[in-house]
Scaffold this motif. Structure first.
Motif, PDB file in Angstrom:
ATOM      1  N   LYS A   1      44.628  42.292  36.243  1.00 51.39           N
ATOM      2  CA  LYS A   1      43.311  42.416  36.863  1.00 51.39           C
ATOM      3  C   LYS A   1      43.345  41.935  38.307  1.00 51.39           C
ATOM      4  O   LYS A   1      42.653  42.496  39.158  1.00 51.39           O
ATOM      5  CB  LYS A   1      42.276  41.641  36.055  1.00 51.39           C
ATOM      6  N   VAL A   2      44.138  40.931  38.567  1.00 52.19           N
ATOM      7  CA  VAL A   2      44.275  40.473  39.956  1.00 52.19           C
ATOM      8  C   VAL A   2      44.931  41.546  40.800  1.00 52.19           C
ATOM      9  O   VAL A   2      44.527  41.813  41.938  1.00 52.19           O
ATOM     10  CB  VAL A   2      45.089  39.162  40.017  1.00 52.19           C
TER      11      VAL A   2
ATOM     12  N   GLU B   1      44.828  44.752  40.335  1.00 55.01           N
ATOM     13  CA  GLU B   1      43.995  45.941  40.456  1.00 55.01           C
ATOM     14  C   GLU B   1      42.770  45.725  41.350  1.00 55.01           C
ATOM     15  O   GLU B   1      42.076  46.688  41.681  1.00 55.01           O
ATOM     16  CB  GLU B   1      43.513  46.365  39.063  1.00 55.01           C
ATOM     17  N   THR B   2      42.490  44.481  41.748  1.00 57.23           N
ATOM     18  CA  THR B   2      41.333  44.242  42.618  1.00 57.23           C
ATOM     19  C   THR B   2      41.594  44.785  44.010  1.00 57.23           C
ATOM     20  O   THR B   2      42.738  45.013  44.417  1.00 57.23           O
ATOM     21  CB  THR B   2      41.030  42.735  42.707  1.00 57.23           C
ATOM     22  N   GLU B   3      40.515  44.955  44.767  1.00 61.26           N
ATOM     23  CA  GLU B   3      40.630  45.449  46.138  1.00 61.26           C
ATOM     24  C   GLU B   3      41.332  44.413  47.014  1.00 61.26           C
ATOM     25  O   GLU B   3      40.940  43.249  47.054  1.00 61.26           O
ATOM     26  CB  GLU B   3      39.237  45.740  46.706  1.00 61.26           C
TER      27      GLU B   3
ATOM     28  N   LYS C   1      44.167  43.279  46.359  1.00 59.26           N
ATOM     29  CA  LYS C   1      45.069  42.512  45.499  1.00 59.26           C
ATOM     30  C   LYS C   1      44.853  41.013  45.665  1.00 59.26           C
ATOM     31  O   LYS C   1      45.800  40.222  45.741  1.00 59.26           O
ATOM     32  CB  LYS C   1      46.526  42.877  45.788  1.00 59.26           C
ATOM     33  N   SER C   2      43.607  40.604  45.722  1.00 60.87           N
ATOM     34  CA  SER C   2      43.298  39.191  45.922  1.00 60.87           C
ATOM     35  C   SER C   2      41.931  38.883  45.340  1.00 60.87           C
ATOM     36  O   SER C   2      41.004  39.688  45.441  1.00 60.87           O
ATOM     37  CB  SER C   2      43.332  38.830  47.411  1.00 60.87           C
ATOM     38  N   LEU C   3      41.818  37.694  44.727  1.00 63.15           N
ATOM     39  CA  LEU C   3      40.531  37.201  44.258  1.00 63.15           C
ATOM     40  C   LEU C   3      39.827  36.354  45.299  1.00 63.15           C
ATOM     41  O   LEU C   3      38.710  35.878  45.066  1.00 63.15           O
ATOM     42  CB  LEU C   3      40.718  36.371  42.966  1.00 63.15           C
TER      43      LEU C   3
ATOM     44  N   CYS D   1      46.156  35.396  45.104  1.00 68.38           N
ATOM     45  CA  CYS D   1      46.356  36.663  45.800  1.00 68.38           C
ATOM     46  C   CYS D   1      47.806  37.088  45.719  1.00 68.38           C
ATOM     47  O   CYS D   1      48.711  36.276  45.481  1.00 68.38           O
ATOM     48  CB  CYS D   1      45.917  36.553  47.266  1.00 68.38           C
TER      49      CYS D   1
ATOM     50  N   ARG E   1      42.279  44.937  52.916  1.00 70.36           N
ATOM     51  CA  ARG E   1      41.260  43.941  52.567  1.00 70.36           C
ATOM     52  C   ARG E   1      40.252  43.822  53.685  1.00 70.36           C
ATOM     53  O   ARG E   1      40.597  43.817  54.862  1.00 70.36           O
ATOM     54  CB  ARG E   1      41.912  42.583  52.302  1.00 70.36           C
TER      55      ARG E   1
END
Length: 999
Positions: free
Chosen positions: A90-91, A93-95, A97-99, A126, A937
């Motif tokens: 899930k990390v 796949e985020t926009e 690649k960072s929380l 990240c 990002r």
């Protein structure tokens, strides 16, 4: 292909405590598959700060990252506090690649646990832009970048710094801790001030809530609007507002006075009228107050009820007049009615001056309390006015006492205006003319008249001397050159020695300074002559140390002049302000018996400005053949304070050495333009003395022996009857009254002896003596030159050859590279935009907070100036905390910034110089920051920091020093960037809260 995942553990808050005192010893454990890491333990803290970064190898995206907070237990197993888990896929796949950087709530181990409040943790998770594992720093090692703290007793950098700047989550704990000592709402306002990005809007009333605080900048900006509702209200509108507040039920009590009471006065007027006089928009009181203080650009905002508040407020802006220490600066004052019921009024004023030195660390609070006074005999009402104040410090600062003293002096201007009210005409008074009508006023007038007469007398005498020299007298020689200009005005003499039988004298005065003399005219048959003559000495490159004054008796051209008194004026031990008008007592048996005196006025001016120190150091560099660095103003100030020196004296160099007496005393030898000083502190017993270069008669070098512990000895011999205030520190005292001081065990003996000899020759020897020394050396006189690494050498040299040989003995200066090899010290992706990251180099309040969080004290920087097209430059100064450098090293650096080509980003190059650390003059540090946007990002930037050590001298411990510097820089960078991400997160939260409140 292996990927890496970066996890940055910044801090936690509201960790439950288990100790008897309610505290805890938390740490964090991280696990991804078989990879495990843990942070250091923060002792006795519920809001710990770690600021550590870890890199994990990603083999499978199905794995789960577990972050667990534990409490250390010395006797049993560590206690579980809370945990949080993340799915790696899930990390990824985020926009971007960072929380990003965010707060996460810690979850208990079991869902059925009763106490589910485990606290929160601040994390950054990240995938970096260069996400291959081989791109990690330091050879791809997966160990955390921060150095492990193996010593449990030592304090780590993040832990120490976290207490200086508490996070937003600690507001509740800090407020409850100081609830008994201060107003809770005022304390919240202070903390709100720290984290508010604009730095304004401190609440001053207990009834004003933090979310409803108006932005001062917005209020000030509204004053310039053309909207008719924002114009200044008339007195009628002000009275209506007062009536509106009086009709409301006000159950709040009158606030107590603040610690500093400025005014406590009874006025023969009703409280309502006094309130209108002080705070009505039509009143001239505020304008009179600003004129008395010298303030300009007064801008008074209207009184209004803001955001439905029950309290009346307005904002007043002005430009404070400059002083000797502080330039003109903008002051913003927010006035708030805390109580107004018709009989009592309480107005709180909060003044902020952010442009002042340390202006962001304090706010000034003034409280006006108007109450009913005693009833007058005529039956009319009276009122009592009490004005009190205090300083609210938002941050701890060493300048606290200085700031409070300055504010205390400024408060008396308000006292003068309030008490200087016009009175009725009585006694010998007329309209436009106020004569003294009391004994006190009469005495004051008499003192002022006498002082004015004295000043006029001094001015007239000085002007008479100027006129006499303009007539073409032969005793007023005009000074030539540019530099230190010495002017001596000889006014008169008193009770001079009478030599002839008639009881009179024929005196004249000779002044000597730096080998140049000036003689006055002869005054025949006078024991109290009046000269009124002015003498100027040719400009000198360095400030003079002594002025010798000698009075002679003239008995005709065929007789030799006899001295009837002499005196010596020491410019180092006497303030220049005291020399502007001074009576000196002449020395000598006859002069002391008659109490002979001379009246002089002495002026010492510098016509070269601020380049005197640089010019003198450039001259000395040519004489000793070594680069001399200009010391920082802070170091010079400490040196002047140590020896009680005047402000024009500046330090050239200092050396660690021993003063040889019955027992060697370890200390430091200080060299400046005019003095040689020594300071030591052994178990609280301080040894501190200095003597002038002109007092030194001879300097000898004794080669090293076993008795001197293998170190050469420098013997400094003073002239007869000189330096007796340092007699206790001398090794020997001969029959002729000459003191001898022995110095040994220099770390860099060659550098020290060359500099000592050069300064002594430049100051103490006359041109004839210098020529004689060169002539003697040219006649093949052997000179012993001690060597630090081999046996003694005997050379036959002249002056030029001596300098060359001494240069050859110095450590090689050509070993340094112009462009040192740069290695990557830090590389990561931060969850902040590039523009916000550049705030670290803007000199803003954010820049100062982050640098202080990283352990940089007394941080100051200059403005960016254009050095080349699209290249800007600035200078920085700060001092390291003891936890970073036990030597408390001082840093001076120069930064240049420029845009990256074909990329949106910046390149910052910095050259740093360390002062006060071992081998600090052997190297310079080159640091290069490269920051650019991450295309994938929206709020992220890629940061890479490179470090290079440029060596100017060879050292055996280059690898060890380089490793230590690199490790220290990595730890400070991690703390800085973690603090920057937390500041950005706090700013985003404030923006969201403001948006929700506005909607």
């Amino acid at each position: 292909m292996n990927f890496k995942l970066l996890v940055r553990v910044i801090e936690a808050r509201n960790i439950p405590g288990n100790d008897p005192n309610g505290l805890s010893d938390p740490y964090v454990k991280l696990q991804l598959g078989r990879q495990k890491f843990r942070t250091k333990v923060v002792k006795k803290c519920l809001n710990p700060s770690w600021c550590e970064e870890f890199a994990f190898r990603i083999d499978e995206f199905k794995e789960e990252l577990g972050i667990t907070v534990l409490r250390e237990d010395k006797y049993f197993n560590d206690d579980f506090v809370g945990q949080v888990k993340f799915n790696i896929s899930k990390v990824f796949e985020t926009e971007g690649k960072s929380l990003g950087t965010a707060w996460y709530t810690l979850q208990p181990k079991h869902k059925k646990t009763k106490n589910r409040d485990c606290g929160q943790i601040l994390l950054t998770i990240c995938f970096p832009r260069n996400n291959l594992l081989g791109d990690t720093q330091a050879g791809g090692d997966l160990a955390p970048l921060t150095k492990k703290n193996t010593d449990a007793g030592s304090e780590s950098i993040p832990r120490n710094l976290s207490f200086n700047f508490p996070s937003p989550g600690r507001l509740e704990e800090t407020s409850s801790f100081k609830d008994e000592k201060s107003n809770p709402q005022t304390l919240v306002g202070r903390l709100y001030q720290i984290f508010n990005k604009n730095g304004d809007g401190v609440p001053v009333s207990s009834s004003v809530k933090v979310p409803d605080i108006p932005d001062i900048s917005e209020s000030v900006g509204s004053l310039d609007n053309g909207d008719t509702q924002e114009e200044r209200l008339s007195s009628v509108s002000f009275e209506e507002m007062m009536k509106s507040m009086e009709t409301r039920e006000q159950e709040s009590e009158l606030p107590s006075n603040l610690p500093g009471v400025v005014v406590d006065q009874i006025f023969a007027t009703a409280p309502r009228e006094l309130n209108s006089l002080l705070f009505s928009p039509d009143s001239n009181f505020l304008k009179s107050l600003m004129n008395m203080q010298g303030s300009t650009e007064l801008n008074v905002g209207p009184w209004k009820f803001e955001n439905g508040s029950e309290n009346l407020k307005r904002v007043v802006c002005s430009i404070k007049a400059p002083s000797k220490l502080v330039k003109a600066l903008k002051a913003t004052e927010e006035q708030t009615y805390m109580k107004a019921d018709g009989k009592t009024y309480a107005i709180s004023c909060t003044v902020s001056t952010p442009d002042a030195p340390y202006g962001s660390t304090f706010r000034t609070e003034v409280l006006y309390c108007i109450t009913s006074g005693p009833e007058l005999p005529s039956g009319e009402e009276s009122s009592r006015l009490v004005v009190s104040w205090r300083m609210n410090f938002l941050q701890s600062t060493m300048m606290k006492s200085l700031i409070e003293n300055g504010a205390r002096q400024g408060s008396y201007v308000l006292l003068h205006i309030l008490l200087a009210t016009p009175s009725t005409i009585q006694g010998l008074e007329f309209a436009g003319l106020d004569l003294p009508d009391s004994i006190g006023e009469l005495i004051v007038c008499g003192v002022l008249v006498l002082q004015g007469k004295r000043v006029l007398d001094l001015v007239s005498r000085f002007m008479q001397a100027r006129v006499q020299r303009a007539k073409g007298g032969d005793h007023g020689v005009k000074a030539l050159g540019d530099g230190w200009l010495l002017t001596v005005a000889l006014i008169e003499g008193s009770d001079l020695v009478s030599v002839d039988s008639g009881g009179f004298s024929n005196p004249y005065v000779v002044f000597t300074c730096n080998g140049r003399t000036r003689a006055s005219s002869i005054k025949f048959r006078s024991s109290s002559p009046k000269w009124n003559e002015i003498f100027e000495f040719d400009a000198m490159e360095e400030p003079p140390s002594l002025l010798n004054v000698e009075v002679f008796y003239f008995d005709g051209p065929s007789h030799e002049a006899a001295s009837i008194g002499h005196a010596e004026i020491n410019f180092i031990k006497t303030k220049l302000s005291d020399l502007s008008d001074i009576w000196i007592t002449l020395q000598g048996k006859l002069a002391l018996a008659c109490q002979s005196k001379l009246h002089l006025r002495i002026f010492l001016n510098n016509t070269k400005g601020s380049n005197v120190a640089k010019d003198y150091l450039s001259k000395m560099e040519k004489e000793i053949g070594k680069k001399i660095k200009l010391r920082s103003p802070q170091t010079n100030s400490a040196f002047q304070k140590l020896f009680h020196l005047p402000p024009e004296e500046f330090l050239i160099n200092d050396f660690s050495c021993q003063l040889k007496r019955k027992m060697p005393l370890q200390g430091r030898l200080f060299l400046s333009v005019r003095i040689m000083g020594f300071n030591a502190d052994l178990f609280g017993h301080r040894t501190n003395f200095f003597f002038l270069w002109e007092d030194i008669e001879d300097i000898q070098v004794i080669p090293k022996t076993l008795a001197s512990i293998g170190s050469p000895i420098v013997i400094v011999t003073l002239k007869s009857d000189k330096g007796f205030d340092a007699k206790h520190s001398a090794k020997t005292h001969d029959e002729e009254g000459r003191l001898k001081f022995h110095f040994q065990s220099f770390v860099s003996f060659n550098v020290a002896i060359r500099m000592i000899m050069a300064l002594w020759k430049a100051r103490a020897l006359s041109p004839e003596q210098k020529a004689r020394i060169v002539e003697e050396e040219s006649k093949a006189k052997s000179l012993q030159i001690p060597d630090e690494d081999s046996i003694d050498k005997t050379l036959v040299v002249d002056e030029e050859t001596l300098v060359k040989n001494l240069q050859s003995e110095e450590i090689d200066l050509t070993t340094g590279d112009d462009d040192p090899n740069m290695s990557i010290a830090y590389s990561s992706v931060l969850s902040v935009p590039t523009d916000f990251f550049m705030e670290l180099f803007s000199g803003s309040e954010l820049d100062r907070r982050v640098m202080e969080r990283a352990g940089c004290l007394n941080y100051s920087c200059s403005l960016w100036e254009s050095e080349k097209p699209e290249v800007y430059q600035r200078q920085l100064y700060y001092k390291f905390e003891k936890c970073i450098s036990r030597y408390r090293a001082e840093v001076t650096s120069t930064q240049q910034k420029s845009r990256l080509l074909d990329k949106y980003g910046w390149l910052i190059e910095e050259v740093m110089t360390l002062h006060g650390v071992p081998f600090g003059d052997y190297f310079d540090l080159n640091v290069r920051y490269q920051v650019e946007d991450v295309p994938s990002r929206a709020t992220g930037c890629n940061v890479q920091v490179q470090l290079g050590v440029q060596w100017s001298k060879y050292c055996k411990h280059q690898k060890r020093i380089t490793k230590n510097i690199t490790s220290n820089l990595q730890e400070r960078l991690l703390v800085m960037f973690s603090a920057l991400e937390k500041e950005y997160l706090s700013e985003q939260q404030l923006d969201r809260a403001s948006f929700q409140q506005g909607s």
